[in-house]
Design a protein around this motif. Structure first.
Motif, PDB file in Angstrom:
ATOM      1  N   ASP A 179       0.861  -1.188   0.000  1.00 16.98           N
ATOM      2  CA  ASP A 179       0.000   0.000   0.000  1.00 16.98           C
ATOM      3  C   ASP A 179       0.896   1.236   0.000  1.00 16.98           C
ATOM      4  OD1 ASP A 179      -1.839   1.982   0.403  1.00 16.98           O
ATOM      5  OD2 ASP A 179      -2.822   1.060   2.117  1.00 16.98           O
ATOM      6  N   TRP A 180       0.721   2.076  -1.027  1.00 18.08           N
ATOM      7  CA  TRP A 180       1.524   3.300  -1.142  1.00 18.08           C
ATOM      8  C   TRP A 180       0.607   4.509  -1.125  1.00 18.08           C
ATOM      9  CZ3 TRP A 180       1.156   7.020  -5.009  1.00 18.08           C
ATOM     10  CH2 TRP A 180       2.148   8.001  -5.014  1.00 18.08           C
ATOM     11  N   ARG A 181       1.018   5.503  -0.331  1.00 22.92           N
ATOM     12  CA  ARG A 181       0.284   6.768  -0.300  1.00 22.92           C
ATOM     13  C   ARG A 181       1.271   7.905  -0.128  1.00 22.92           C
ATOM     14  NH1 ARG A 181      -3.422   5.382   4.745  1.00 22.92           N
ATOM     15  NH2 ARG A 181      -4.403   7.361   4.193  1.00 22.92           N
ATOM     16  N   LEU A 182       0.958   9.035  -0.770  1.00 25.94           N
ATOM     17  CA  LEU A 182       1.858  10.200  -0.743  1.00 25.94           C
ATOM     18  C   LEU A 182       1.046  11.434  -0.383  1.00 25.94           C
ATOM     19  CD1 LEU A 182       4.611  11.534  -1.224  1.00 25.94           C
ATOM     20  CD2 LEU A 182       3.983  11.748  -3.636  1.00 25.94           C
ATOM     21  N   PRO A 183       1.041  11.844   0.888  1.00 28.14           N
ATOM     22  CA  PRO A 183       0.319  13.067   1.274  1.00 28.14           C
ATOM     23  C   PRO A 183       1.122  14.306   0.867  1.00 28.14           C
ATOM     24  CG  PRO A 183       1.334  12.052   3.198  1.00 28.14           C
ATOM     25  CD  PRO A 183       1.611  11.144   2.049  1.00 28.14           C
ATOM     26  N   LEU A 184       0.526  15.122   0.006  1.00 22.68           N
ATOM     27  CA  LEU A 184       1.144  16.364  -0.465  1.00 22.68           C
ATOM     28  C   LEU A 184       0.397  17.525   0.168  1.00 22.68           C
ATOM     29  CD1 LEU A 184       1.463  15.372  -4.229  1.00 22.68           C
ATOM     30  CD2 LEU A 184       3.241  15.247  -2.466  1.00 22.68           C
ATOM     31  N   VAL A 185       1.100  18.298   0.985  1.00 23.56           N
ATOM     32  CA  VAL A 185       0.480  19.381   1.737  1.00 23.56           C
ATOM     33  C   VAL A 185       1.123  20.696   1.331  1.00 23.56           C
ATOM     34  CG1 VAL A 185      -0.038  20.284   4.033  1.00 23.56           C
ATOM     35  CG2 VAL A 185       0.076  17.806   3.667  1.00 23.56           C
ATOM     36  N   ARG A 186       0.287  21.707   1.164  1.00 22.45           N
ATOM     37  CA  ARG A 186       0.813  23.035   0.897  1.00 22.45           C
ATOM     38  C   ARG A 186       0.007  24.057   1.672  1.00 22.45           C
ATOM     39  NH1 ARG A 186      -0.919  25.639  -4.919  1.00 22.45           N
ATOM     40  NH2 ARG A 186      -3.143  25.914  -4.453  1.00 22.45           N
ATOM     41  N   SER A 187       0.634  25.192   1.916  1.00 19.60           N
ATOM     42  CA  SER A 187      -0.020  26.259   2.654  1.00 19.60           C
ATOM     43  C   SER A 187      -0.889  27.095   1.724  1.00 19.60           C
ATOM     44  CB  SER A 187       1.015  27.147   3.336  1.00 19.60           C
ATOM     45  OG  SER A 187       0.400  28.272   3.931  1.00 19.60           O
ATOM     46  N   ALA A 188      -2.064  27.449   2.230  1.00 22.14           N
ATOM     47  CA  ALA A 188      -2.957  28.353   1.504  1.00 22.14           C
ATOM     48  C   ALA A 188      -2.980  29.715   2.178  1.00 22.14           C
ATOM     49  CB  ALA A 188      -4.361  27.773   1.423  1.00 22.14           C
ATOM     50  N   LEU A 221      -4.485  19.626   1.016  1.00 21.07           N
ATOM     51  CA  LEU A 221      -3.890  18.295   0.955  1.00 21.07           C
ATOM     52  C   LEU A 221      -4.375  17.574  -0.290  1.00 21.07           C
ATOM     53  CD1 LEU A 221      -2.502  15.708   2.204  1.00 21.07           C
ATOM     54  CD2 LEU A 221      -4.733  15.243   3.258  1.00 21.07           C
ATOM     55  N   ILE A 222      -3.456  16.952  -1.005  1.00 22.54           N
ATOM     56  CA  ILE A 222      -3.772  16.016  -2.084  1.00 22.54           C
ATOM     57  C   ILE A 222      -3.005  14.736  -1.782  1.00 22.54           C
ATOM     58  CG2 ILE A 222      -3.563  15.502  -4.543  1.00 22.54           C
ATOM     59  CD1 ILE A 222      -3.882  18.418  -5.140  1.00 22.54           C
ATOM     60  N   GLU A 223      -3.718  13.621  -1.754  1.00 21.18           N
ATOM     61  CA  GLU A 223      -3.088  12.356  -1.381  1.00 21.18           C
ATOM     62  C   GLU A 223      -3.519  11.241  -2.330  1.00 21.18           C
ATOM     63  OE1 GLU A 223      -2.332  10.013   2.753  1.00 21.18           O
ATOM     64  OE2 GLU A 223      -4.435  10.304   2.194  1.00 21.18           O
ATOM     65  N   PRO A 224      -2.661  10.863  -3.285  1.00 21.41           N
ATOM     66  CA  PRO A 224      -2.947   9.661  -4.086  1.00 21.41           C
ATOM     67  C   PRO A 224      -2.607   8.413  -3.286  1.00 21.41           C
ATOM     68  CG  PRO A 224      -0.882  10.661  -4.780  1.00 21.41           C
ATOM     69  CD  PRO A 224      -1.452  11.572  -3.724  1.00 21.41           C
ATOM     70  N   ARG A 225      -3.350   7.351  -3.551  1.00 23.22           N
ATOM     71  CA  ARG A 225      -3.108   6.096  -2.841  1.00 23.22           C
ATOM     72  C   ARG A 225      -3.337   4.933  -3.804  1.00 23.22           C
ATOM     73  NH1 ARG A 225      -6.181   3.956   2.689  1.00 23.22           N
ATOM     74  NH2 ARG A 225      -5.003   2.002   2.909  1.00 23.22           N
ATOM     75  N   VAL A 226      -2.396   4.008  -3.824  1.00 20.30           N
ATOM     76  CA  VAL A 226      -2.478   2.833  -4.686  1.00 20.30           C
ATOM     77  C   VAL A 226      -2.077   1.616  -3.858  1.00 20.30           C
ATOM     78  CG1 VAL A 226      -1.671   1.693  -6.769  1.00 20.30           C
ATOM     79  CG2 VAL A 226      -1.951   4.177  -6.751  1.00 20.30           C
ATOM     80  N   GLN A 227      -2.826   0.537  -4.032  1.00 24.57           N
ATOM     81  CA  GLN A 227      -2.524  -0.698  -3.314  1.00 24.57           C
ATOM     82  C   GLN A 227      -2.567  -1.871  -4.302  1.00 24.57           C
ATOM     83  OE1 GLN A 227      -3.932  -2.364   0.839  1.00 24.57           O
ATOM     84  NE2 GLN A 227      -5.550  -2.740  -0.659  1.00 24.57           N
ATOM     85  N   LEU A 228      -1.565  -2.699  -4.237  1.00 22.49           N
ATOM     86  CA  LEU A 228      -1.505  -3.926  -5.016  1.00 22.49           C
ATOM     87  C   LEU A 228      -1.719  -5.099  -4.076  1.00 22.49           C
ATOM     88  CD1 LEU A 228      -0.872  -5.588  -7.589  1.00 22.49           C
ATOM     89  CD2 LEU A 228       1.562  -5.470  -6.920  1.00 22.49           C
ATOM     90  N   VAL A 229      -2.730  -5.898  -4.366  1.00 20.01           N
ATOM     91  CA  VAL A 229      -3.065  -7.066  -3.555  1.00 20.01           C
ATOM     92  C   VAL A 229      -3.005  -8.288  -4.447  1.00 20.01           C
ATOM     93  CG1 VAL A 229      -4.749  -8.113  -2.002  1.00 20.01           C
ATOM     94  CG2 VAL A 229      -4.632  -5.628  -2.195  1.00 20.01           C
ATOM     95  N   THR A 230      -2.397  -9.367  -3.972  1.00 19.74           N
ATOM     96  CA  THR A 230      -2.306 -10.576  -4.779  1.00 19.74           C
ATOM     97  C   THR A 230      -2.485 -11.801  -3.907  1.00 19.74           C
ATOM     98  OG1 THR A 230      -0.973 -11.738  -6.441  1.00 19.74           O
ATOM     99  CG2 THR A 230       0.199 -10.809  -4.539  1.00 19.74           C
TER     100      THR A 230
END
Length: 820
Positions: free
Chosen positions: A541-550, A557-566
Motif C-alpha cells: 500500500d503506497w500513499r503520498l500526502p502532499l500538503v501546501r499552505s494556503a 492536501l492532495i493524497e494519491p493512494r495505490v494498493q496492489l493485492v495478490t
C-alpha cells in the motif's frame, strides 16, 4: 440589673487583645449543628427534586415512594447510607463535627453571674467549621439550658444556602428547637418560607421536625412586581420529618400556578432523605392508546435489600384485560443484572388479529469472575411483535439472545466464548431456518512490535451453527496477519501487509445452487461436505500526502493512494456454507481491505489494484472540506461477488465520499457508489445540516437526508402472493428525510421531522416537538407517528402514534400524560 446582681461586662477593646473579639461559649458546640439540622432537612431544595440527598423528595420523579414519579422510569439506584451526623440541609456535604468548638464575635458580650446568663449583642457572628450563624442578639441561660437567637437570624451553610429567621429558641440540652419566621435561599434557586419550625426528640432518641405554613418555589420573582406570586409555588399546611419512621409527611399540600391552585392532596408521605431507598407506591400514570383505550398504571416499588429492588406496575385499561409490568434490578459486589418483563392479552383488534395471552422478557447481566474473566448475558424474548407494539415496548421483527464470557490479558490478548440464539416475530419467516450458534469461540493475540517495526496478529475461531432446516455448520479456523509501515525520503508511506486464513468445515445440507451458499436456504436436500479452505493475501500500500499552505485560508492536501493485492484465485466457493459473509456492501470504507467480505466464509482471491485520490482543505477556523474517489481493478474474470454488489466485474464501481464542513453552521456528508461503466447511481447516502445564523436565526437548524440503494439478492421481502403463500421480492431503498429545530426567543424551542419512502410513495414516520423552559418550569409536548405496516395484512401496527405531554417543576418533579 441592680447592684445586688453583680455582672461582668466585656465590650470591644476592653478585654486583653487575644480575647478582645472572641470567646468560648459553654454548650455552643451543639448549637449550630442543632439549629440547622432539625428544621431545614425535609425542605432543602435538593430534597424536592432529582439529585437530592438519598434521592427521594416531595413530588420527585423516579424515586421510591415519591408522588409524581414518571411511570416506567427506573427507580433510584441503590445509594450508600448517610454518614453519621448527616444534615439534610447540606445534602451530600461532609458531616459537621459536633464536638468542634464554636467561635463567635460580637460588639458586646455580657455575663450575668446572678442570672447565670451569657448575652452577646451587636453583629453577633458565630461559626463552627464552615457554618456561620449571625444574629443581633444571642442569649444563653446556663441554668435552664435555653439559648435564644433574635433579630435578623441568619445561618450560612458551606454549600452556599442561607436560612433566615426572626427568632430561634433552643432548649432541653440543645435537643429541642423552636424557630419563628423561617425563610431560606436554598440550592438550585430554591426559596422557602414558613411561619415557624419546631424540633423535638422522642424518648427513643429519634428526632421529629415540624414546619408550619410552608411555601416553596424555585422561580425568580417578577422584577417589576416582586409582590406578585411566582409562576408556581408549593404550599403545605404542615410538613413533618419523622426520624423514627424515616418518613416525611405533608398535610394539605397544594401546587399553585400564578397564585391559582392547580393540584391538591390532603396527605402525602415520602421517604426521608436519610433513607436511600424505601418501598412504596410511585406516582400513577394515565394515558390513551388506540389499542388499550384509556389506561392507568400504578407502580409499586419494593426495596428488597441493599443491592436489589423490584418495581411491579399493574395496568388497567378500558379496552383490554388487565396486564402488568415488572422491573428487577440488582447490583452486587461482582456484577449487575436487570430484568424487564410484562404480561398482557391481545384481543384481536390489532393489525395482525392476534388473540390470547402474551408477554416479553428483556434481561441483561454482567459479572466479574476474576481479574481476567467476566461473563454476561442478554436475553430478549417475546410472544409477538404485535404484543410489543401494543404494550408500548420497543418493536422489532427479530430478537437476539446471547450468553458470553470475555477474557482479557493485558492490552494484547482477548478471548470470547459465547452462544447466540434468535427469535423471529414476523409471521412470514420460517422459524425452522433460524440458526442457533453454540458454541462460538474466538481468541486473538497481538504480538509486540518486532525489530523492523512490524506487528504480528494471530487469532483462532470456532463455531457450531444448528438449524432444523438448512445448513448445519461446524467451522474452525485461524488467521495470521502482519503489517509493516515504512517511509521513504520523499514523504511516501509504504505499508506491507500479509494475511493468511485456514478454515475447516463440516457442514450438512449446503445449498450449492445459489452460488453464494446462502445459510438456511436449503430444504434438507443440500450437499454434505467436509472441506478445508485456505487463502493467503499479500499487499503493498503506497500513499503520498502532499500538503501546501494556503496562507490565511489554511492548508491544502492532495493524497494519491495505490494498493496492489495478490493471492490465489478462490472462485465462487459454492460448496462452502455462508454464515458470516452475507451482508456485504462495497464502499470507500472497505476499498483497501485485503478481504472485502464482512466475514471469513467467503474469501476474496486473485490479483487486484485499488486506487483512490483524496483531497482536503483545512481552514484556520477548524472547518474542512474532504473528498475521496476510487475504484478497484481485478486481473481475473472469476465470479466471487454477487450481482449488483459493485465488485462483480473486473473493474469495480466507483466509490466516493465527501464531507463539507467549512463553518459551524454548515455540514454536508455524502457517500456514493456509481456504475463503473455508465456512472449510473447504485448507492447514494447523503445528509446535510444548515444553520441559519448567517441570516440572523442563530437558534435554527435544518437537516436533510437522502438514501438510495439497489436491491441485493440477499435483501428481500417475503410478501403474500395472493393465493395464501409467500414470495420473495427484491427491495429497493429510496427515502428522503427532512427536519428542523429552532429556538424562539430565549425560552421556547420547537422541532419537526419527516421521513418519506419514494419507492412506495408513502410516508415512513413524522413527528414534532415544542417546549417552553425557564429557570423553574418546563412544559414539553412530543408527537411521533410511525406508518409501518404489517406486510401480511397491510394494516398499521398498533401504537404507531405517540403523544407525550410533560410538565416539570424544577427541583420538585415531573408530571406526564401520554397517548399512543
Amino acid at each position: 440589673m441592680t447592684d445586688a446582681a453583680p455582672r461582668k461586662s466585656a465590650r470591644a477593646g476592653t478585654l486583653p487583645r487575644p480575647a478582645a473579639r472572641r470567646a468560648r461559649l459553654l454548650g455552643g458546640a451543639a448549637f449550630l449543628a442543632t439549629l440547622a439540622q432539625p428544621w431545614a432537612g425535609p425542605l432543602r431544595a435538593q430534597n424536592f427534586g432529582p439529585g437530592g440527598a438519598g434521592g427521594a423528595g416531595l413530588f420527585m420523579p423516579g424515586n421510591p415512594g415519591a408522588f409524581g414519579n414518571t411511570p416506567g422510569a427506573p427507580a433510584a439506584a441503590p445509594a450508600p447510607a448517610p454518614a453519621a451526623g448527616f444534615n439534610p440541609l447540606r445534602g451530600g456535604a461532609a458531616p459537621v463535627d459536633r464536638n468542634a468548638p464554636v467561635t463567635f464575635t460580637a460588639n458586646e458580650v455580657e455575663y450575668d453571674q446572678n442570672e447565670n446568663r451569657v448575652t452577646a449583642r451587636g453583629s453577633v457572628e458565630a461559626w463552627q467549621g464552615e457554618r456561620i450563624l449571625r444574629a443581633d442578639r444571642f442569649t444563653y441561660d446556663r441554668d435552664t439550658g435555653i439559648a435564644t437567637a433574635e433579630g435578623n437570624v441568619q445561618l450560612l451553610e458551606p454549600d452556599g444556602q442561607v436560612i433566615f429567621a426572626e427568632r430561634a429558641v433552643l432548649q432541653g440540652g440543645m435537643r429541642d428547637t423552636v424557630i419563628e419566621g423561617l425563610r431560606g435561599l436554598l440550592a438550585q434557586n430554591g426559596r422557602l418560607a414558613a411561619n415557624g419550625a419546631r424540633r423535638r426528640t422522642t424518648e427513643s432518641g429519634a428526632v421529629v421536625s415540624d414546619l408550619s405554613r410552608v411555601v416553596y418555589s424555585s422561580c425568580d420573582l417578577c422584577a417589576e412586581n416582586p409582590e406578585a406570586p411566582p409562576l408556581w409555588q408549593l404550599r403545605s399546611r404542615l410538613a413533618t420529618q419523622d426520624g423514627e419512621d424515616k418518613r416525611i409527611r405533608f398535610r394539605d399540600a397544594m401546587v399553585e400556578f400564578d397564585g391559582i391552585p392547580a393540584f391538591y392532596t390532603p396527605y402525602l408521605s415520602v421517604p426521608d432523605p436519610s433513607t436511600p431507598r424505601a418501598s412504596g407506591f410511585l406516582s400513577p400514570s394515565f394515558g390513551q392508546t388506540r389499542y388499550l383505550g384509556g389506561f392507568a398504571e400504578f407502580p409499586y416499588y419494593w426495596a428488597i435489600d441493599e443491592q436489589s429492588d423490584l418495581t411491579v406496575t399493574p395496568l388497567i385499561s378500558t379496552q383490554a384485560p388487565p396486564g402488568a409490568f415488572a422491573n428487577y434490578r440488582g447490583r452486587y459486589n461482582f456484577g449487575t443484572m436487570t430484568i424487564l418483563s410484562s404480561i398482557g392479552e391481545l384481543t384481536g383488534k390489532e393489525s395482525s388479529r392476534e388473540k390470547g395471552l402474551g408477554g416479553h422478557v428483556f434481561a441483561r447481566g454482567l459479572f466479574t469472575i476474576n481479574e481476567n474473566w467476566q461473563a454476561g448475558f442478554n436475553i430478549n424474548r417475546a410472544t409477538s411483535e404485535t404484543y410489543l407494539r401494543a404494550y408500548r415496548q420497543p418493536g422489532t421483527g427479530v430478537l437476539s439472545s446471547t450468553a458470553y464470557a470475555d477474557g482479557f490479558w493485558g492490552y494484547n490478548s482477548y478471548a470470547r466464548i459465547s452462544g447466540l440464539a434468535f427469535q423471529s416475530l414476523r409471521a412470514q419467516d420460517d422459524v425452522a431456518r433460524i440458526p442457533v450458534v453454540l458454541p462460538n469461540l474466538y481468541y486473538e493475540h497481538v504480538f509486540n512490535r518486532d525489530e523492523l517495526g512490524g506487528t504480528l496478529t494471530a487469532d483462532a475461531t470456532a463455531f457450531n451453527v444448528y438449524r432444523d432446516i438448512g445448513n448445519k455448520t461446524q467451522r474452525a479456523g485461524t488467521r495470521v496477519s502482519y503489517e509493516l509501515p515504512r517511509y521513504d525520503r520523499f514523504g511516501s508511506q509504504w505499508t506491507f501487509r500479509t494475511q493468511a486464513d485456514v478454515l475447516g468445515y463440516n457442514a450438512q445440507d449446503v445449498n450449492t445452487q445459489s452460488g453464494i451458499g446462502l445459510a438456511g436456504s436449503a430444504t434438507n436436500s443440500g450437499v454434505d461436505t467436509t472441506k478445508v479452505n485456505a487463502n493467503i493475501r499479500a499487499a503493498v500500500d503506497w500513499r503520498l500526502p502532499l500538503v501546501r499552505s494556503a496562507g490565511s485560508l489554511g492548508q491544502q492536501l492532495i493524497e494519491p493512494r495505490v494498493q496492489l493485492v495478490t493471492g490465489p484465485n478462490t472462485g465462487r466457493q459454492s460448496r462452502i456454507p455462508n454464515e458470516d459473509s452475507i451482508d456485504f456492501e462495497f464502499t470507500d470504507a472497505n476499498l483497501f481491505s485485503l478481504n472485502r467480505f464482512t466475514g471469513r466464509d467467503r474469501q476474496e482471491g486473485g490479483t487486484r489494484v485499488d486506487a483512490a485520490l483524496r483531497g482536503a482543505w483545512y481552514f484556520p477556523s477548524g472547518g474542512s472540506v474532504d473528498a475521496l474517489a476510487g475504484r478497484s481493478f481485478r486481473a481475473s474474470d472469476e465470479t466471487v461477488f454477487t450481482p449488483r454488489s459493485g465488485l462483480e466485474k473486473r473493474a469495480s464501481d466507483w466509490v466516493g465520499r465527501m464531507t463539507v464542513a467549512p463553518t459551524s453552521w454548515l455540514d454536508l456528508t455524502a457517500r456514493t457508489r456509481l456504475d463503473g461503466e455508465t456512472l449510473d447511481r447504485r448507492m447514494i447516502d447523503g445528509s446535510a445540516s444548515f444553520g441559519l445564523a448567517p441570516i440572523g436565526l442563530d437558534g435554527t437548524r435544518l437537516a436533510f437526508g437522502y438514501l438510495y440503494e439497489l436491491p441485493s439478492p440477499l435483501r428481500v421481502d417475503r410478501i403474500p402472493n395472493g393465493s395464501g403463500g409467500l414470495i420473495s421480492a427484491p427491495r429497493f431503498i429510496r427515502e428522503v428525510y427532512a427536519g428542523v429545530n429552532t429556538r424562539i426567543a430565549t425560552r421556547w424551542r420547537a422541532g419537526a421531522f419527516g421521513r418519506y419512502d419514494l419507492e412506495t410513495s408513502r410516508g415512513v414516520s413524522f413527528g414534532a416537538t415544542a417546549a417552553y423552559e425557564d429557570e423553574c418550569f418546563l412544559f414539553e409536548g412530543r408527537f411521533y407517528r410511525s406508518l409501518a405496516e404489517n406486510p401480511l395484512t397491510n394494516r398499521a401496527y398498533p401504537s404507531g402514534t405517540t403523544l407525550i405531554l410533560r410538565v416539570a417543576l424544577k427541583t420538585v418533579g415531573d408530571f406526564a400524560a401520554r397517548a399512543l
